[in-house]
Scaffold this motif. Sequence first.
Motif, PDB file in Angstrom:
ATOM      1  N   SER A  83      -5.444  -2.567  -1.584  1.00 42.32           N
ATOM      2  CA  SER A  83      -6.645  -2.014  -2.194  1.00 42.32           C
ATOM      3  C   SER A  83      -7.803  -2.110  -1.211  1.00 42.32           C
ATOM      4  O   SER A  83      -7.816  -2.955  -0.313  1.00 42.32           O
ATOM      5  CB  SER A  83      -6.984  -2.782  -3.485  1.00 42.32           C
ATOM      6  OG  SER A  83      -8.252  -2.418  -3.976  1.00 42.32           O
ATOM      7  N   ASN A  84      -8.781  -1.229  -1.389  1.00 35.56           N
ATOM      8  CA  ASN A  84     -10.000  -1.285  -0.583  1.00 35.56           C
ATOM      9  C   ASN A  84     -11.084  -2.109  -1.259  1.00 35.56           C
ATOM     10  O   ASN A  84     -12.177  -2.241  -0.731  1.00 35.56           O
ATOM     11  CB  ASN A  84     -10.522   0.128  -0.319  1.00 35.56           C
ATOM     12  CG  ASN A  84      -9.595   0.935   0.567  1.00 35.56           C
ATOM     13  OD1 ASN A  84      -9.001   0.391   1.503  1.00 35.56           O
ATOM     14  ND2 ASN A  84      -9.456   2.222   0.283  1.00 35.56           N
ATOM     15  N   SER A  85     -10.769  -2.669  -2.417  1.00 35.90           N
ATOM     16  CA  SER A  85     -11.745  -3.430  -3.194  1.00 35.90           C
ATOM     17  C   SER A  85     -11.449  -4.918  -3.112  1.00 35.90           C
ATOM     18  O   SER A  85     -10.297  -5.343  -3.282  1.00 35.90           O
ATOM     19  CB  SER A  85     -11.719  -2.975  -4.655  1.00 35.90           C
ATOM     20  OG  SER A  85     -12.393  -3.892  -5.488  1.00 35.90           O
ATOM     21  N   PHE A  86     -12.469  -5.738  -2.860  1.00 38.33           N
ATOM     22  CA  PHE A  86     -12.300  -7.187  -2.826  1.00 38.33           C
ATOM     23  C   PHE A  86     -11.769  -7.707  -4.155  1.00 38.33           C
ATOM     24  O   PHE A  86     -10.897  -8.583  -4.200  1.00 38.33           O
ATOM     25  CB  PHE A  86     -13.641  -7.842  -2.489  1.00 38.33           C
ATOM     26  CG  PHE A  86     -13.639  -9.349  -2.583  1.00 38.33           C
ATOM     27  CD1 PHE A  86     -13.008 -10.123  -1.620  1.00 38.33           C
ATOM     28  CD2 PHE A  86     -14.268  -9.992  -3.641  1.00 38.33           C
ATOM     29  CE1 PHE A  86     -13.002 -11.506  -1.700  1.00 38.33           C
ATOM     30  CE2 PHE A  86     -14.267 -11.380  -3.735  1.00 38.33           C
ATOM     31  CZ  PHE A  86     -13.635 -12.130  -2.763  1.00 38.33           C
ATOM     32  N   GLU A  87     -12.284  -7.163  -5.261  1.00 43.41           N
ATOM     33  CA  GLU A  87     -11.878  -7.640  -6.586  1.00 43.41           C
ATOM     34  C   GLU A  87     -10.420  -7.343  -6.892  1.00 43.41           C
ATOM     35  O   GLU A  87      -9.787  -8.064  -7.668  1.00 43.41           O
ATOM     36  CB  GLU A  87     -12.769  -7.014  -7.676  1.00 43.41           C
ATOM     37  CG  GLU A  87     -14.193  -7.510  -7.701  1.00 43.41           C
ATOM     38  CD  GLU A  87     -15.054  -6.927  -6.572  1.00 43.41           C
ATOM     39  OE1 GLU A  87     -14.598  -5.944  -5.935  1.00 43.41           O
ATOM     40  OE2 GLU A  87     -16.143  -7.457  -6.330  1.00 43.41           O
ATOM     41  N   ASP A  88      -9.858  -6.299  -6.299  1.00 47.68           N
ATOM     42  CA  ASP A  88      -8.480  -5.891  -6.587  1.00 47.68           C
ATOM     43  C   ASP A  88      -7.508  -6.261  -5.470  1.00 47.68           C
ATOM     44  O   ASP A  88      -6.406  -5.732  -5.411  1.00 47.68           O
ATOM     45  CB  ASP A  88      -8.418  -4.373  -6.818  1.00 47.68           C
ATOM     46  CG  ASP A  88      -9.225  -3.940  -8.025  1.00 47.68           C
ATOM     47  OD1 ASP A  88      -9.323  -4.725  -8.977  1.00 47.68           O
ATOM     48  OD2 ASP A  88      -9.766  -2.812  -8.001  1.00 47.68           O
ATOM     49  N   SER A  89      -7.916  -7.167  -4.579  1.00 42.59           N
ATOM     50  CA  SER A  89      -7.050  -7.466  -3.432  1.00 42.59           C
ATOM     51  C   SER A  89      -6.946  -8.964  -3.198  1.00 42.59           C
ATOM     52  O   SER A  89      -7.026  -9.432  -2.071  1.00 42.59           O
ATOM     53  CB  SER A  89      -7.592  -6.772  -2.177  1.00 42.59           C
ATOM     54  OG  SER A  89      -8.914  -7.199  -1.915  1.00 42.59           O
ATOM     55  N   ARG A  90      -6.762  -9.723  -4.264  1.00 47.43           N
ATOM     56  CA  ARG A  90      -6.769 -11.181  -4.151  1.00 47.43           C
ATOM     57  C   ARG A  90      -5.368 -11.787  -4.091  1.00 47.43           C
ATOM     58  O   ARG A  90      -5.205 -12.990  -4.258  1.00 47.43           O
ATOM     59  CB  ARG A  90      -7.554 -11.780  -5.322  1.00 47.43           C
ATOM     60  CG  ARG A  90      -8.999 -11.312  -5.351  1.00 47.43           C
ATOM     61  CD  ARG A  90      -9.802 -11.968  -6.447  1.00 47.43           C
ATOM     62  NE  ARG A  90     -11.173 -11.463  -6.472  1.00 47.43           N
ATOM     63  CZ  ARG A  90     -12.107 -11.906  -7.289  1.00 47.43           C
ATOM     64  NH1 ARG A  90     -11.825 -12.855  -8.152  1.00 47.43           N
ATOM     65  NH2 ARG A  90     -13.319 -11.399  -7.255  1.00 47.43           N
ATOM     66  N   PHE A  91      -4.375 -10.943  -3.840  1.00 51.70           N
ATOM     67  CA  PHE A  91      -3.001 -11.422  -3.772  1.00 51.70           C
ATOM     68  C   PHE A  91      -2.410 -11.096  -2.405  1.00 51.70           C
ATOM     69  O   PHE A  91      -2.847 -10.156  -1.732  1.00 51.70           O
ATOM     70  CB  PHE A  91      -2.142 -10.775  -4.868  1.00 51.70           C
ATOM     71  CG  PHE A  91      -2.521 -11.165  -6.264  1.00 51.70           C
ATOM     72  CD1 PHE A  91      -1.774 -12.109  -6.960  1.00 51.70           C
ATOM     73  CD2 PHE A  91      -3.626 -10.605  -6.891  1.00 51.70           C
ATOM     74  CE1 PHE A  91      -2.128 -12.476  -8.243  1.00 51.70           C
ATOM     75  CE2 PHE A  91      -3.987 -10.968  -8.175  1.00 51.70           C
ATOM     76  CZ  PHE A  91      -3.235 -11.900  -8.854  1.00 51.70           C
ATOM     77  N   GLY A  92      -1.414 -11.868  -2.012  1.00 52.11           N
ATOM     78  CA  GLY A  92      -0.732 -11.613  -0.758  1.00 52.11           C
ATOM     79  C   GLY A  92       0.624 -12.294  -0.745  1.00 52.11           C
ATOM     80  O   GLY A  92       0.919 -13.155  -1.579  1.00 52.11           O
ATOM     81  N   ASN A  93       1.466 -11.931   0.229  1.00 48.36           N
ATOM     82  CA  ASN A  93       2.799 -12.547   0.327  1.00 48.36           C
ATOM     83  C   ASN A  93       3.138 -13.000   1.742  1.00 48.36           C
ATOM     84  O   ASN A  93       4.296 -13.278   2.041  1.00 48.36           O
ATOM     85  CB  ASN A  93       3.881 -11.608  -0.212  1.00 48.36           C
ATOM     86  CG  ASN A  93       4.182 -10.464   0.745  1.00 48.36           C
ATOM     87  OD1 ASN A  93       3.300  -9.964   1.444  1.00 48.36           O
ATOM     88  ND2 ASN A  93       5.440 -10.032   0.764  1.00 48.36           N
ATOM     89  N   ILE A  94       2.126 -13.080   2.616  1.00 52.15           N
ATOM     90  CA  ILE A  94       2.330 -13.565   3.976  1.00 52.15           C
ATOM     91  C   ILE A  94       1.605 -14.899   4.138  1.00 52.15           C
ATOM     92  O   ILE A  94       0.407 -15.000   3.886  1.00 52.15           O
ATOM     93  CB  ILE A  94       1.806 -12.567   5.032  1.00 52.15           C
ATOM     94  CG1 ILE A  94       2.489 -11.206   4.886  1.00 52.15           C
ATOM     95  CG2 ILE A  94       2.006 -13.137   6.434  1.00 52.15           C
ATOM     96  CD1 ILE A  94       3.970 -11.221   5.153  1.00 52.15           C
TER      97      ILE A  94
END
Length: 353
Positions: free
Chosen positions: A291-302
């Motif tokens: 996502s290009n939004s901070f609010e919608d990009s709070r997950f990761g798998n690395i």
Amino acid sequence: MRLCHLLSLIALLISTQSCHNKRNPMTETVALKGVDIYVPEEFTGAVYECNYADTLIFSSFDPHELFEGAVIQDDSLKPTGYFCHVGQGPYEFSRAAAFCASDGSLNLIATTSGGQSIVKITDIKTPISWTYSPLDSIVQGLYFTSRNIVSDENYNILLAAAPLNSPKNIFAVINTNSKDFVPLDYWPDDGFDGNDFIKHRIYSDNSRLYSNSNGKYVFSTAINRNVFIFTIEKEHVNIERILYNNPFEYNPTADGLNFRGKPSAESLRLCADSSYIYILLTDSNRDGHKSNSFEDSRFGNIVEVYDWDGNLKKKYVLDTYCTGIYTYNDSSNLLLSSFDGNNNLKFIRYPID
């Protein structure tokens, strides 16, 4: 002439590739499969604070208690009880941040009816046994948040905090033995010309601070990807290695009481133990879509693993997109948090080498 040009081009490519390899050495990448930890409903909304021996300490959503403990048994999160009653009476608190000192004790920086104190807890269930070291005689009106407090073997407490009337230092050291409050000289030169307290909040709110218990510290901000390893010499912060440097561009609002700016969609979560620094890179939503939004990009798998000299040692690829990463007392496992389809908190245990 053409041959000379071709040889020069080849030499340039070799040189560029060589420099690239020095900056980005080949790193082992390992795929990890997690084991779900069962989480009871009462922990919905709870926020992890720190480890105390085998007990995980969470901030509580119970209006009457600040914290709740839990242990992991048979891959289930089992509550051990609430503590730190909210109120104005004896052994009661209006606000507190929990941290585990290097001697293994659980501690609070707490606000009580009598002012601010450092509280040392030896038995969670027996508040009458807790010891209080008043802070008001050392520093007035300390602004602090959770998860960025560490203590060395001499009980010098390093934290991302500052007095409300003089916030122009990100870090400070409190020595409870000599009753000293020592602001350190780290104050980023980021061009912000607004209120100093607002700037302090940008760097300290929801930041993370860890120690290797041998004189090195690692710090990360909550906004954008900013991580550095540092040491302390008297009142000076020596930055030894920058792992990430993505400054946040922000400006004061018209009334001067807040800030405005657009955080990057690429952020991170940090934890560390005495051997390694672990960084969870976040840039996606819960389903793994970027996502290009901070609010919608709070997950990761690395997850990147660094030693305390700042060398990237390994990368882990997780089978679940997660939003929090924590060390546990067992160094053979990493603990990560995410949310299920009903937006309920879940923990995942990842066995590592």
